[in-house]
Design a protein around this motif. Structure first.
Motif, short mmCIF file in Angstrom:
data_model
loop_
_atom_site.label_atom_id
_atom_site.label_comp_id
_atom_site.label_asym_id
_atom_site.label_seq_id
_atom_site.Cartn_x
_atom_site.Cartn_y
_atom_site.Cartn_z
N PHE A 3 0.27 7.88 -11.31
CA PHE A 3 -0.71 8.83 -10.87
C PHE A 3 -1.83 8.88 -12.07
N GLN B 4 -5.72 -2.40 0.40
CA GLN B 4 -5.98 -2.42 1.91
C GLN B 4 -6.28 -3.81 2.41
N PRO C 241 -8.26 8.68 -4.53
CA PRO C 241 -7.09 9.17 -4.77
C PRO C 241 -6.33 8.93 -5.98
N SER D 272 1.30 4.38 -3.17
CA SER D 272 0.97 5.77 -2.75
C SER D 272 1.89 6.72 -3.55
N VAL D 273 2.98 6.26 -4.03
CA VAL D 273 4.01 7.19 -4.62
C VAL D 273 3.93 6.97 -6.22
N ALA E 256 0.78 -1.09 0.00
CA ALA E 256 0.10 -0.01 0.07
C ALA E 256 0.77 1.20 0.05
N GLU E 257 1.80 1.07 0.79
CA GLU E 257 2.59 2.43 0.79
C GLU E 257 3.39 2.63 -0.67
N TYR F 118 -3.86 7.55 -7.31
CA TYR F 118 -3.01 6.44 -7.39
C TYR F 118 -3.84 4.88 -7.06
N SER F 119 -3.22 4.06 -7.26
CA SER F 119 -3.77 2.63 -7.00
C SER F 119 -3.55 2.53 -5.60
N SER F 120 -4.46 1.80 -4.91
CA SER F 120 -4.41 1.55 -3.70
C SER F 120 -4.60 0.07 -3.03
#
Length: 374
Positions: free
Chosen positions: A220, A232, A226, A216-217, A212-213, A228-230
């Protein structure tokens, strides 16, 4: 029957996702056949749930699909002012589970159907009603697979998720999976004799957090929120008592991918971490729960211009929620979202739609019918 009366009937069927839907399918089929509209019911592999497909106009000419799902999310009666499966009117508000997501759209389409059936359409309008959308669009792939035998290649599909009757051109794709780790039970005083499934799953969970981290970078897509892909972890369970070495732990994960990214690929590092536990003596099961692709319709598509003209609203670039539209697009059919109501009311107690929103959607579908006449 008008749209409100039809909505009342549809809401009265408690078609909670994952449960049989024969009653609502039979009612819709009977309603449409009374207007001499051709209907095909397609049972799914589950055996107790079906998709429904109806054609108004000629089947052998390209036309448009009005697509919606018949299932709804669960409703806790105690959280509602009145029964969630009985329509309640309060002024212009029509309350009931699925009123917005998305039996209101189905009701508007069914209310428009008799007029369309008498209009002598030269291009068809198809009604494609699916099951089990709420657990990852499980029903509609079976319907889409049979389209070549049901109709000529469609010009476009309009997915009626709540968008305030504004065209939406994009959303993320999604993949969900569960991983089950089985170890060996034992007394907590002798952990050396057991295999702690919860401890083992901790490494899998950490892999999910790290992925996940990384996502987030980037990359995009600024049209999405958001951008970006996510990924969880949504559910984790395991263990029986504090003094027993737990022999089982289960984790459920989901990934949401921007266009151009396969959502299932985002789960691959977690799957690799989980399956590596077998080397330590654990049993590992990885089960794909659901998956659907992102939607990304180009603004140059004729479908966009048509819907913008019919709604007198400029298309919205993207939404955060997912729909069946990406599956239609993956099958080579231009698709977008356009439906009555607001997504902010969905999946909540006392879900409602406005009667004026139903009327606006019915007018939109009837106006589409006028474009399908010679």
């Amino acid at each position: 029957m008008n749209a409100t009366e039809i909505l009342a009937r549809l809401i009265s069927f408690p078609t909670v996702v994952g449960t049989p839907n024969g009653e609502i399918v039979d009612w819709i089929r009977t309603y449409l056949q009374a207007e001499d509209i051709a209907v095909t019911v397609m049972p799914g592999p589950e055996g107790d749930r079906s998709n429904l497909f109806a054609t108004i106009g000629p089947r052998d000419v390209p036309g448009y699909i009005i697509s919606g799902h018949m299932d709804v999310v669960p409703a806790e009666h105690a959280e509602w002012i009145s029964s969630p499966f009985s329509l309640r009117r309060d002024g212009e508000r029509l309350y009931g589970r699925g009123a917005t997501d998305m039996k209101g759209y189905l009701a508007a389409a069914l209310a428009a159907a008799p007029k369309l059936a008498k209009a002598g359409l030269t291009r068809p309008i198809h009604l494609a009603f699916s099951y089990d959308e709420e657990v990852g669009c499980r029903g509609v792939p079976h319907l889409i697979a049979k389209l070549p035998a049901l109709c000529a290649a469609p010009l476009g599909a309009l997915i009626g998720e709540p968008s305030n009757m504004r065209a939406v051109l994009a959303h993320k794709g999604k993949a969900a999976a569960s991983v089950t780790v089985r170890g060996r039970a034992g007394h907590s005083s002798r952990p050396d004799l057991g295999l702690n499934a919860i401890h083992a799953m901790a490494g899998v969970l950490n892999a999910a957090i790290e992925q996940a981290e990384r996502l987030s970078v980037g990359p995009f897509d600024q049209a999405l929120e958001p951008p970006y892909s996510s990924l969880q972890a949504g559910v984790i369970s395991g263990g029986k008592a504090i003094n027993i070495v737990p022999d089982l732990c289960r984790l459920e994960l989901e990934a949401r991918a921007i266009s151009g990214v396969n959502p299932q690929s985002l789960l691959a590092p977690i799957r690799k971490k989980a399956e590596a536990l077998r080397e330590a003596g654990f049993s590992v099961d990885w089960d794909e729960m659901s998956a659907y692709p992102a939607l990304a319709l180009d603004r140059s598509s004729p479908l966009v211009a048509l819907v913008e003209d019919l709604t007198n609203q400029t298309a919205l670039g993207a939404v955060s929620y997912g729909t069946e539209a990406g599956l239609y697009q993956a099958a080579g059919i231009d698709a977008l979202i356009c439906g009555p109501g607001d997504i902010g009311r969905a999946h909540k107690p006392d879900e409602f739609i406005l009667e004026s929103e139903l009327a606006a959607c019915q007018s939109f579908i009837e106006a589409l019918g006028q474009r399908c006449q010679a």
